[in-house]
Every structure is written in C-alpha cells, then in structure tokens.
Design an enzyme around this catalytic site. Structure first.
Site, PDB file in Angstrom:
ATOM      1  N   HIS A  61      11.100  12.480  -0.236  1.00 17.40           N
ATOM      2  CA  HIS A  61      11.428  13.875   0.057  1.00 17.40           C
ATOM      3  C   HIS A  61      11.258  14.105   1.544  1.00 17.40           C
ATOM      4  O   HIS A  61      10.915  13.210   2.288  1.00 17.40           O
ATOM      5  CB  HIS A  61      10.572  14.850  -0.769  1.00 17.40           C
ATOM      6  N   CYS A 108       5.996  15.442   8.137  1.00 17.85           N
ATOM      7  CA  CYS A 108       6.625  15.654   6.831  1.00 17.85           C
ATOM      8  C   CYS A 108       8.077  16.125   6.942  1.00 17.85           C
ATOM      9  O   CYS A 108       8.791  16.172   5.949  1.00 17.85           O
ATOM     10  CB  CYS A 108       5.817  16.629   5.981  1.00 17.85           C
ATOM     11  N   HIS A 166      10.490  10.515   3.888  1.00 19.35           N
ATOM     12  CA  HIS A 166       9.346   9.674   3.518  1.00 19.35           C
ATOM     13  C   HIS A 166       9.158   9.738   2.006  1.00 19.35           C
ATOM     14  O   HIS A 166       9.852  10.483   1.324  1.00 19.35           O
ATOM     15  CB  HIS A 166       8.063  10.115   4.248  1.00 19.35           C
ATOM     16  N   HIS A 219       6.295   9.139  -1.588  1.00 22.65           N
ATOM     17  CA  HIS A 219       4.934   9.184  -2.120  1.00 22.65           C
ATOM     18  C   HIS A 219       4.882   8.477  -3.466  1.00 22.65           C
ATOM     19  O   HIS A 219       5.875   8.367  -4.169  1.00 22.65           O
ATOM     20  CB  HIS A 219       4.482  10.641  -2.350  1.00 22.65           C
ATOM     21  N   HIS A 221      11.835   6.921  -8.248  1.00 23.72           N
ATOM     22  CA  HIS A 221      12.658   6.209  -7.267  1.00 23.72           C
ATOM     23  C   HIS A 221      13.914   6.998  -6.884  1.00 23.72           C
ATOM     24  O   HIS A 221      14.958   6.426  -6.575  1.00 23.72           O
ATOM     25  CB  HIS A 221      12.997   4.797  -7.738  1.00 23.72           C
ATOM     26  N   GLU A 276       0.341  14.479  -4.758  1.00 24.09           N
ATOM     27  CA  GLU A 276       1.268  13.902  -3.792  1.00 24.09           C
ATOM     28  C   GLU A 276       0.635  12.680  -3.137  1.00 24.09           C
ATOM     29  O   GLU A 276       1.310  11.707  -2.811  1.00 24.09           O
ATOM     30  CB  GLU A 276       1.625  14.951  -2.746  1.00 24.09           C
TER      31      GLU A 276
END
Length: 149
Positions: A14, A23, A27, A29, A73, A137
């Site tokens: 995201h 952010c 990137h 998580h 994914h 997250e």
C-alpha cells in the site's frame, strides 16, 4: 460474554499518498488479522461443532475466502490515487485491490470489519457475530474495531 479468536496473516502493499514521511512510498507489510467472534455455544449432540461457538477451521476458511485470499500479495490502493492505479494497471496480471479510502491500517481495519461482519452474522442461529477485529500493520502498530451493540 464468551468469545473465540482466530489469527491469520497475509502480505500486502500500500501507500499513504499524502503522508509526511516514508509511508507515501510504495511499500508492504506482513499483516496479522485477529478475528474475535461471540455467540452462544452450539449444543447439539452428534454435531461436529457441539460445544463450540464456531469451529476455528470454519472461521479460517470463511475469513480466507472473503478477505485474506483477496488481499494476500495484492496492492491495496486508494481509488483516487490515480498515478499508482495507472502504474499498477500497466503490470500484466498484477493483483490490485482498489478501496474507497486511503489504505491506512485504521481504514483497512474498518473495510475488513465491514466485509467480515456480514460473513459471520448469525451463521448458525446462535447469535454468532464478529465482535472485534484487530489488524496489525507491524508487530508494534495496529488498529482495533469493536462491535459494541
């Protein structure tokens, strides 16, 4: 109140378009999802779920079908993040999930809760409901949403 909780994990990308720090970049998580259900214990001799609010394997199966496998994914992108949507569309067979809000952990928790609340609602006539959803997250950062009704 008696509750059960099932934990699942998935990976997703995201970005937070207007964020003041890193952010704002693309990137990903390793998300951890915790689903807490409440309801009456099933009391039916001979039933596989006898003595349970819901079988944990059924919780996992439904959560995977309706949310985890959809988001795992994938890149979770805000519908108004046009540049990133255009970029993702240029990638052949890329798994992209477009959502109607900026994909902060708070907003993702709310979207996930809304999706899964309908899935679990009174599935067995035992008052089953999604009571709480926690979305991590990172190991140190998460959002929680609770159905207080």
């Amino acid at each position: 109140m008696l509750t059960i909780t099932r934990k699942l994990e998935f990976d997703a990308g995201h970005r937070i378009p207007d964020h003041k720090s890193q952010c704002r970049n693309l990137h990903g998580h390793r998300y951890t999802l915790e689903l807490t259900l409440t309801g009456n214990v099933i009391e039916a001799d001979g039933n596989s779920d006898n003595g349970m609010i819901m079988d944990f394997s059924d919780v996992k199966s439904l959560a995977k079908q309706h949310l985890v496998d959809v988001w795992d994914h994938a890149f979770l992108v805000y519908e108004n993040d046009h540049a990133v949507r255009k970029f993702l569309a240029s990638l052949p067979d890329h798994k992209t999930v477009v959502i109607d809000r900026i994909p902060t952990v708070e907003n993702l928790a709310k979207v996930a809760f809304d999706i899964l609340q309908a899935v679990f609602l009174d599935k067995f006539g035992t008052g089953l409901r999604l009571y709480k959803l926690v979305l991590h997250e990172t190991p140190n950062c998460w959002a929680e949403i609770t159905n207080e009704r």
